[in-house]
Design a protein around this motif. Structure first.
Motif, PDB file in Angstrom:
ATOM      1  N   ILE A  87      -0.518  -6.954  -2.900  1.00 41.83           N
ATOM      2  CA  ILE A  87      -0.539  -7.340  -1.491  1.00 41.83           C
ATOM      3  C   ILE A  87      -0.930  -6.103  -0.694  1.00 41.83           C
ATOM      4  O   ILE A  87      -0.318  -5.036  -0.853  1.00 41.83           O
ATOM      5  N   TRP A  88      -1.945  -6.235   0.148  1.00 43.77           N
ATOM      6  CA  TRP A  88      -2.367  -5.155   1.038  1.00 43.77           C
ATOM      7  C   TRP A  88      -1.978  -5.517   2.460  1.00 43.77           C
ATOM      8  O   TRP A  88      -2.235  -6.647   2.908  1.00 43.77           O
ATOM      9  N   ASP A  89      -1.362  -4.574   3.184  1.00 43.81           N
ATOM     10  CA  ASP A  89      -1.084  -4.835   4.596  1.00 43.81           C
ATOM     11  C   ASP A  89      -2.317  -4.460   5.410  1.00 43.81           C
ATOM     12  O   ASP A  89      -3.325  -3.997   4.860  1.00 43.81           O
ATOM     13  N   LYS A  90      -2.248  -4.658   6.742  1.00 43.65           N
ATOM     14  CA  LYS A  90      -3.430  -4.426   7.580  1.00 43.65           C
ATOM     15  C   LYS A  90      -3.860  -2.969   7.600  1.00 43.65           C
ATOM     16  O   LYS A  90      -5.005  -2.666   7.896  1.00 43.65           O
ATOM     17  N   SER A  91      -2.969  -2.038   7.218  1.00 41.71           N
ATOM     18  CA  SER A  91      -3.319  -0.619   7.167  1.00 41.71           C
ATOM     19  C   SER A  91      -3.877  -0.215   5.804  1.00 41.71           C
ATOM     20  O   SER A  91      -4.225   0.945   5.602  1.00 41.71           O
ATOM     21  N   GLY A  92      -3.929  -1.164   4.873  1.00 47.49           N
ATOM     22  CA  GLY A  92      -4.460  -0.868   3.549  1.00 47.49           C
ATOM     23  C   GLY A  92      -3.404  -0.422   2.547  1.00 47.49           C
ATOM     24  O   GLY A  92      -3.726  -0.115   1.409  1.00 47.49           O
ATOM     25  N   ASN A  93      -2.144  -0.364   2.955  1.00 47.56           N
ATOM     26  CA  ASN A  93      -1.069  -0.012   2.028  1.00 47.56           C
ATOM     27  C   ASN A  93      -0.882  -1.157   1.045  1.00 47.56           C
ATOM     28  O   ASN A  93      -0.866  -2.323   1.433  1.00 47.56           O
ATOM     29  N   VAL A  94      -0.732  -0.816  -0.222  1.00 42.55           N
ATOM     30  CA  VAL A  94      -0.659  -1.848  -1.253  1.00 42.55           C
ATOM     31  C   VAL A  94       0.718  -1.871  -1.906  1.00 42.55           C
ATOM     32  O   VAL A  94       1.336  -0.836  -2.115  1.00 42.55           O
ATOM     33  N   THR A  95       1.178  -3.078  -2.180  1.00 39.58           N
ATOM     34  CA  THR A  95       2.392  -3.307  -2.957  1.00 39.58           C
ATOM     35  C   THR A  95       1.954  -4.061  -4.202  1.00 39.58           C
ATOM     36  O   THR A  95       1.196  -5.025  -4.111  1.00 39.58           O
ATOM     37  N   GLU A  96       2.405  -3.605  -5.348  1.00 36.97           N
ATOM     38  CA  GLU A  96       2.017  -4.229  -6.613  1.00 36.97           C
ATOM     39  C   GLU A  96       3.260  -4.664  -7.370  1.00 36.97           C
ATOM     40  O   GLU A  96       4.237  -3.921  -7.425  1.00 36.97           O
TER      41      GLU A  96
END
Length: 192
Positions: A87-96
């Motif tokens: 999952i990428w948030d609007k700032s491009g940070n990713v959770t895997e």
């Protein structure tokens, strides 16, 4: 004045409220929020080159600016299906997360788990993309609209069978028997 879509149990499935002041529940004007939504963007991500991952499906939520992808990893085993979900948030940070679908309970799971679960239904041949993955995405979108806050967290747990049952009942109530049967089929996948 209230404008609502189809709904059951005393609340709208989709809807919004226009008040004389022009304010909505979050305090901004409807016109301002509509303009902001029109300018919103989201980046659709795929598998990282060289990772060996195979993208099962990807999507983006323009309102929140987030995107998501479900992958089979190189060590994927159909007898013990575990999927990688990013999952990428609007700032491009990713959770895997790695999701073992045998441990997913549709009556108490988050969107990450539901997307892996429905990806497995599709990949195992139990249902088409439209019957499985797309139904989960639509159910989340309806729940997002219903919440009036735009979107709910991919990590918040819900009873997906209740969400789908509400959609099924709404379809029946409004005479959409084809929609009713489609949601009933999806509910059958969730009630294993």
């Amino acid at each position: 004045m209230s404008v609502n879509g189809i709904g059951t149990a005393g609340y709208p499935v989709m809807g919004y409220e226009m008040r004389k002041t022009g304010k909505n529940v979050t305090g901004g004007s409807f016109a301002e929020q509509a303009a902001e939504a029109a300018r919103a963007t989201a980046t659709l991500h795929g598998a990282d080159e060289g990772s060996g991952d195979i993208t099962i499906f990807s999507g983006a939520e323009v309102v929140s600016g987030s995107s998501y992808s479900v992958y089979k990893t190189p060590d994927y085993d159909p007898e013990n299906p575990i999927y990688k979900v990013k999952i990428w948030d609007k700032s491009g940070n990713v959770t895997e997360r790695m999701v073992d679908v045998s441990k997913v309970d549709p009556k108490n799971c988050d969107t990450v788990e539901m997307y892996a679960y429905t990806a497995n239904l599709k990949e195992s041949g139990k249902g088409s993309f439209e019957d499985t993955v797309l139904k989960a995405v639509v159910a989340k979108s309806v729940k997002d609209a219903e919440s009036r806050s735009g979107t709910w967290s991919f990590l918040e747990k819900f009873d997906w069978t209740k969400i789908v049952n509400d959609l099924m009942e709404s379809s029946y109530h409004y005479g959409d028997l084809k929609g009713y049967m489609e949601w009933k089929k999806f509910l059958g996948f969730l009630e294993k």
